[in-house]
Scaffold this motif. Structure first.
Motif, PDB file in Angstrom:
ATOM      1  N   PHE A  35     -49.803 -28.722 -92.091  1.00 27.23           N
ATOM      2  CA  PHE A  35     -51.162 -28.224 -91.947  1.00 27.23           C
ATOM      3  C   PHE A  35     -51.822 -28.844 -90.715  1.00 27.23           C
ATOM      4  CE2 PHE A  35     -51.363 -26.537 -96.264  1.00 27.23           C
ATOM      5  CZ  PHE A  35     -50.465 -27.337 -96.944  1.00 27.23           C
ATOM      6  N   TYR A  37     -55.847 -29.624 -89.818  1.00 29.64           N
ATOM      7  CA  TYR A  37     -57.219 -29.632 -90.292  1.00 29.64           C
ATOM      8  C   TYR A  37     -58.135 -29.986 -89.126  1.00 29.64           C
ATOM      9  CZ  TYR A  37     -56.153 -29.335 -95.286  1.00 29.64           C
ATOM     10  OH  TYR A  37     -55.747 -28.909 -96.524  1.00 29.64           O
ATOM     11  N   MET A  45     -64.018 -31.545 -93.523  1.00 33.60           N
ATOM     12  CA  MET A  45     -62.724 -31.169 -92.996  1.00 33.60           C
ATOM     13  C   MET A  45     -62.367 -29.756 -93.483  1.00 33.60           C
ATOM     14  SD  MET A  45     -59.304 -33.471 -93.175  1.00 33.60           S
ATOM     15  CE  MET A  45     -60.256 -34.841 -92.669  1.00 33.60           C
ATOM     16  N   LEU A  47     -59.482 -26.418 -93.224  1.00 32.42           N
ATOM     17  CA  LEU A  47     -58.116 -26.035 -92.905  1.00 32.42           C
ATOM     18  C   LEU A  47     -58.106 -25.038 -91.748  1.00 32.42           C
ATOM     19  CD1 LEU A  47     -55.087 -26.078 -93.655  1.00 32.42           C
ATOM     20  CD2 LEU A  47     -55.573 -24.190 -95.224  1.00 32.42           C
ATOM     21  N   PHE A  91     -56.541 -33.065 -87.332  1.00 36.45           N
ATOM     22  CA  PHE A  91     -55.564 -33.847 -88.065  1.00 36.45           C
ATOM     23  C   PHE A  91     -54.378 -32.976 -88.462  1.00 36.45           C
ATOM     24  CE2 PHE A  91     -57.840 -37.757 -88.590  1.00 36.45           C
ATOM     25  CZ  PHE A  91     -59.181 -37.409 -88.592  1.00 36.45           C
TER      26      PHE A  91
ATOM     27  N   PRO B  43     -57.353 -39.516 -93.063  1.00 35.51           N
ATOM     28  CA  PRO B  43     -57.565 -39.814 -94.483  1.00 35.51           C
ATOM     29  C   PRO B  43     -56.328 -40.444 -95.114  1.00 35.51           C
ATOM     30  CG  PRO B  43     -58.344 -37.605 -93.958  1.00 35.51           C
ATOM     31  CD  PRO B  43     -57.579 -38.092 -92.769  1.00 35.51           C
ATOM     32  N   TYR B 101     -52.064 -23.279 -99.970  1.00 35.74           N
ATOM     33  CA  TYR B 101     -53.363 -23.119 -99.335  1.00 35.74           C
ATOM     34  C   TYR B 101     -54.010 -24.433 -98.970  1.00 35.74           C
ATOM     35  CZ  TYR B 101     -52.654 -18.351-100.660  1.00 35.74           C
ATOM     36  OH  TYR B 101     -52.132 -17.100-100.783  1.00 35.74           O
ATOM     37  N   TYR B 103     -55.737 -28.123 -99.186  1.00 39.30           N
ATOM     38  CA  TYR B 103     -56.863 -28.628 -99.965  1.00 39.30           C
ATOM     39  C   TYR B 103     -58.171 -28.030 -99.436  1.00 39.30           C
ATOM     40  CZ  TYR B 103     -53.927 -32.812-101.048  1.00 39.30           C
ATOM     41  OH  TYR B 103     -52.951 -33.695-101.435  1.00 39.30           O
ATOM     42  N   PHE B 105     -61.808 -29.615 -98.929  1.00 40.31           N
ATOM     43  CA  PHE B 105     -62.458 -30.924 -98.927  1.00 40.31           C
ATOM     44  C   PHE B 105     -63.949 -30.801 -99.143  1.00 40.31           C
ATOM     45  CE2 PHE B 105     -59.476 -34.212 -97.723  1.00 40.31           C
ATOM     46  CZ  PHE B 105     -58.391 -33.487 -97.249  1.00 40.31           C
ATOM     47  N   GLY B 106     -64.528 -31.856 -99.707  1.00 37.94           N
ATOM     48  CA  GLY B 106     -65.966 -32.009 -99.736  1.00 37.94           C
ATOM     49  C   GLY B 106     -66.444 -32.675 -98.461  1.00 37.94           C
TER      50      GLY B 106
END
Lengths: 116, 114
Positions: A35, A37, A45, A47, A91, B43, B101, B103, B105-106
C-alpha cells in the motif's frame, strides 16, 4: 519479520511534473499486499493505492501508479501531473498473511513538496 | 457513517498521570487497530482487535498500556503513569476482514506529556 524501507526522506516536484517515490520491502510471505498512504499535514492518513502481490499488473488510480517489481521487492509510487494538494508525507506499507498477523508494517515515509 | 473517529484530538498531561483515548471505528468493520506515530517516523503497530477479542499485541505495548474493545464496538487505549517518551500521535484504524482495502484511519490523538 517484515521491513519496509523508504530511502528518500524528502522529495520535491514542480507542479504538473512527475515524481517517483521509492520503496523496498522484505518479507518471507508468499501472499502479501502493498500500500501507499498519504498523510497531509495535521490530517488523517488516507489510502492512495494498493497492490496484491499475486497480480503482475501494476495498480493505477488516476494520476497515481505503481511500479511493482516482485523479484526485486520494490514498490515505487509515480505521481503524474503533480498538484499542490499532493504535498504530504507518503508512507509505503506491507501486509503479510503469515502467522495470523494482521498488522501493516510501514516505512519511515517520504515528505513530498510541490513547488508552484 | 463518518469514518473512524478519535477523541480527544489533543491531550496534554503531566508525567505520571493516566490518560485514556477513545476510538469509534466504521460500524461495519470488525477489525480495529491501534498504532503509535512519533515525529518523523511511520506508524508503529500497538495492538489489534477482531470484534471484542484482542488478538495481537506488540512488544511496544508495555504493562502501562491497556486496550479494550467491549462488545466489539468502540475501543479505548489507556496509558498509566505516563512518561515523556509516551508523547506521540496515537492512531486508530479499522478494516473489514481481509487486507484488500487496507485500513481506514482516524485523525489521531496527539499526546504531549510534560
Amino acid at each position: 519479520a517484515q521491513t519496509v524501507t523508504q530511502s528518500q526522506p524528502e522529495m520535491s516536484v514542480q507542479e504538473a511534473e512527475t515524481v517517483t517515490l521509492s520503496c523496498t520491502y522484505d518479507t518471507s510471505e508468499s501472499d502479501y499486499y502493498l500500500f501507499w498512504y498519504k498523510q497531509p499535514p495535521s490530517r488523517q492518513m488516507i489510502l492512495v493505492i494498493r497492490q496484491e502481490a499475486y497480480k503482475q499488473q501494476n495498480a493505477t488510480e488516476n494520476r497515481f501508479s505503481v511500479n511493482f517489481q516482485k523479484a526485486a521487492k520494490s514498490f515505487s509510487l509515480k505521481i503524474s501531473d503533480s498538484q499542490l494538494g499532493d504535498a504530504a508525507m507518503y508512507f509505503c506499507a506491507e501486509w503479510g498473511s503469515g502467522a495470523g498477523s494482521y498488522q501493516l508494517t510501514f516505512g519511515k515515509g517520504t515528505k513530498l513538496s510541490v513547488i508552484p | 457513517d463518518t469514518g473512524v473517529s478519535q477523541d480527544p484530538r489533543h491531550k496534554i498531561t503531566k508525567r505520571g498521570q493516566n490518560v485514556t483515548f477513545r476510538c469509534d471505528p466504521i460500524s461495519e468493520h470488525n477489525r480495529l487497530y491501534w498504532y503509535r506515530q512519533t515525529l518523523g517516523q511511520g506508524p508503529e503497530f500497538l495492538t489489534y482487535f477482531q470484534n471484542e477479542a484482542q488478538l495481537e499485541k506488540s512488544r511496544l505495548l508495555s504493562d502501562r498500556f491497556s486496550a479494550e474493545r467491549p462488545k466489539g464496538s468502540f475501543s479505548t487505549l489507556e496509558i498509566q503513569r505516563t512518561e515523556q517518551g509516551d508523547s506521540a500521535m496515537y492512531l486508530c484504524a479499522s478494516s473489514s476482514p481481509g487486507p484488500s482495502y487496507g485500513y481506514t484511519f482516524g485523525s489521531g490523538t496527539r499526546l504531549t506529556v510534560v
